[in-house]
Design a protein around this motif. Structure first.
Motif, short mmCIF file in Angstrom:
data_model
loop_
_atom_site.label_atom_id
_atom_site.label_comp_id
_atom_site.label_asym_id
_atom_site.label_seq_id
_atom_site.Cartn_x
_atom_site.Cartn_y
_atom_site.Cartn_z
N VAL A 1 0.87 -1.17 0.00
CA VAL A 1 0.00 0.00 0.00
C VAL A 1 0.91 1.22 0.00
CG1 VAL A 1 -2.02 -1.02 1.08
CG2 VAL A 1 -0.24 -0.09 2.53
N VAL A 2 0.42 2.31 -0.58
CA VAL A 2 1.20 3.53 -0.73
C VAL A 2 0.62 4.60 0.18
CG1 VAL A 2 2.12 5.22 -2.35
CG2 VAL A 2 1.60 2.89 -3.14
N GLU A 3 1.46 5.23 0.96
CA GLU A 3 1.02 6.27 1.89
C GLU A 3 1.77 7.58 1.64
OE1 GLU A 3 1.37 5.28 5.99
OE2 GLU A 3 -0.33 3.88 5.98
N ILE A 4 1.04 8.69 1.75
CA ILE A 4 1.63 10.02 1.77
C ILE A 4 1.26 10.65 3.10
CG2 ILE A 4 1.78 12.31 0.72
CD1 ILE A 4 0.87 11.13 -1.88
N ASP A 5 2.26 10.93 3.90
CA ASP A 5 2.03 11.53 5.21
C ASP A 5 0.95 10.79 5.99
OD1 ASP A 5 3.94 13.52 4.66
OD2 ASP A 5 2.45 14.76 3.63
N GLY A 6 0.98 9.46 5.93
CA GLY A 6 0.06 8.63 6.70
C GLY A 6 -1.26 8.35 6.04
N GLU A 7 -1.54 8.95 4.88
CA GLU A 7 -2.81 8.70 4.17
C GLU A 7 -2.58 7.69 3.05
OE1 GLU A 7 -6.07 10.99 1.30
OE2 GLU A 7 -4.41 12.11 2.21
N THR A 8 -3.41 6.66 2.99
CA THR A 8 -3.30 5.66 1.93
C THR A 8 -3.79 6.24 0.61
OG1 THR A 8 -3.62 3.85 3.49
CG2 THR A 8 -3.97 3.36 1.17
N VAL A 9 -2.91 6.21 -0.41
CA VAL A 9 -3.25 6.79 -1.71
C VAL A 9 -3.06 5.80 -2.84
CG1 VAL A 9 -2.72 9.14 -0.97
CG2 VAL A 9 -0.92 7.71 -1.99
N GLY A 10 -2.73 4.55 -2.52
CA GLY A 10 -2.56 3.59 -3.60
C GLY A 10 -2.27 2.19 -3.10
N GLN A 11 -2.31 1.27 -4.02
CA GLN A 11 -1.98 -0.12 -3.71
C GLN A 11 -1.35 -0.74 -4.96
OE1 GLN A 11 -3.55 -3.41 -4.65
NE2 GLN A 11 -4.25 -2.30 -6.47
N GLY A 12 -0.45 -1.68 -4.73
CA GLY A 12 0.21 -2.32 -5.85
C GLY A 12 0.61 -3.73 -5.51
N SER A 13 0.94 -4.50 -6.52
CA SER A 13 1.27 -5.90 -6.29
C SER A 13 2.15 -6.43 -7.41
CB SER A 13 -0.01 -6.74 -6.22
OG SER A 13 -0.75 -6.63 -7.44
N VAL A 14 2.92 -7.44 -7.07
CA VAL A 14 3.62 -8.24 -8.07
C VAL A 14 3.51 -9.67 -7.60
CG1 VAL A 14 5.87 -7.76 -6.97
CG2 VAL A 14 5.78 -8.66 -9.31
N TYR A 15 2.86 -10.51 -8.40
CA TYR A 15 2.68 -11.90 -8.00
C TYR A 15 2.53 -12.79 -9.23
CZ TYR A 15 -2.35 -10.77 -8.45
OH TYR A 15 -3.59 -10.35 -8.88
N GLU A 16 2.89 -14.05 -9.01
CA GLU A 16 2.82 -15.03 -10.09
C GLU A 16 1.36 -15.30 -10.45
OE1 GLU A 16 4.49 -19.48 -11.25
OE2 GLU A 16 4.13 -18.99 -9.16
N ILE A 17 1.14 -15.48 -11.76
CA ILE A 17 -0.21 -15.84 -12.23
C ILE A 17 -0.08 -17.15 -13.02
CG2 ILE A 17 -1.35 -13.61 -12.19
CD1 ILE A 17 -0.50 -13.18 -15.09
N PRO A 18 0.05 -18.26 -12.29
CA PRO A 18 0.26 -19.55 -12.96
C PRO A 18 -0.92 -19.97 -13.82
CG PRO A 18 -0.18 -19.86 -10.62
CD PRO A 18 0.02 -18.40 -10.84
N GLN A 19 -2.11 -19.41 -13.56
CA GLN A 19 -3.26 -19.75 -14.40
C GLN A 19 -3.10 -19.21 -15.82
OE1 GLN A 19 -3.11 -17.55 -11.92
NE2 GLN A 19 -4.90 -16.20 -11.81
N VAL A 20 -2.18 -18.24 -16.00
CA VAL A 20 -1.85 -17.73 -17.33
C VAL A 20 -0.59 -18.43 -17.85
CG1 VAL A 20 -1.21 -15.70 -18.70
CG2 VAL A 20 -2.94 -15.50 -16.88
N LEU A 21 0.48 -18.44 -17.01
CA LEU A 21 1.73 -19.09 -17.38
C LEU A 21 2.56 -19.29 -16.13
CD1 LEU A 21 3.65 -20.06 -19.70
CD2 LEU A 21 4.63 -17.74 -19.66
N ALA A 22 3.04 -20.49 -15.92
CA ALA A 22 3.90 -20.76 -14.77
C ALA A 22 5.18 -19.92 -14.87
CB ALA A 22 4.25 -22.24 -14.70
N GLY A 23 5.56 -19.29 -13.75
CA GLY A 23 6.77 -18.48 -13.73
C GLY A 23 6.58 -17.06 -14.21
N LEU A 24 5.34 -16.68 -14.54
CA LEU A 24 5.03 -15.32 -15.00
C LEU A 24 4.41 -14.53 -13.86
CD1 LEU A 24 4.63 -13.14 -17.24
CD2 LEU A 24 2.41 -14.21 -17.69
N ALA A 25 4.99 -13.37 -13.57
CA ALA A 25 4.43 -12.48 -12.54
C ALA A 25 3.80 -11.26 -13.20
CB ALA A 25 5.52 -12.03 -11.57
#
Length: 209
Positions: A87-111
């Protein structure tokens, strides 16, 4: 490859970058999952939503499902090292979210990298910094490839991805259970060159759940 520091998966942490000292990138943990929902469920934060996103109704069942999928990734990452989220914070306020994770249902080893920012956080270099942090975190995952996607109308994201080293191509991406999530794919990024990204990581001890 094993992670360079196992604490990315076993502890809570915050990341800061020199160019944006008032911005924090915090590990998304179970106790912060409501902050992720707050960002994702606000339609103003997704002006270039995909057809599947537009069709979503953020009722309690939807929120429960998003949390359950996050918890599944979070718990699996304790041993499989296949997901890190922020999650992304500016001066304590949440202003975003992000992720990087594998999606094996599309392709093994692909994030897949995903990022959503509040309107108040755009145009300040936060999106670029967040993408760079996520590319750095991709080096901790046991994956071989990293890609991202957006809708063709999202010209700002397309320009950002190009500047980060992605190439783009037109392809409709559908994920089982979600439907169409993108019609532009970003790929062929050398994410390993972000391994030495200048950033400060503060490990905070075991995650409180």
């Amino acid at each position: 490859m094993p992670p360079s520091d196992i604490r990315f998966f076993t502890e809570d942490w915050t990341i800061t970058v020199p160019s944006l000292p008032n911005v924090k990138f915090l590990r998304l943990t179970p106790l912060r999952s409501d902050e992720q929902i707050k960002i994702l469920s606000n339609p103003l934060n997704s002006p270039f939503a995909s057809p599947s996103d537009l069709a979503e109704v953020w009722d309690e069942e939807m929120k429960k499902g998003v949390k359950e999928r996050f918890m599944a990734r979070y718990n699996l990452s304790k041993t499989k090292y296949q997901a890190l989220e922020i999650v992304v914070e500016i001066d304590g306020e949440t202003v975003g979210q992000g992720s990087v994770y594998e999606i094996p249902q599309v392709l093994a080893g692909l994030a897949n990298i995903g990022l959503t920012l509040a309107a108040s956080a755009r145009g300040k270099g936060i999106g670029r910094a967040a993408m760079q942090v996520l590319l750095r975190l991709a080096n901790e995952l046991e994956v071989d490839l990293v890609h991202a996607g957006t809708m063709s109308t999202n010209k700002l994201m397309r320009a950002l991805a190009k500047s980060l080293g992605f190439t783009e191509r037109e392809e409709v991406l559908s994920i089982p259970g979600r439907g169409v999530v993108a019609d532009i794919l970003f790929e062929n990024v050398d994410y390993k060159r972000y391994k030495d990204l200048e950033m400060k990581v503060e490990f905070l001890g075991p995650v409180l759940e």
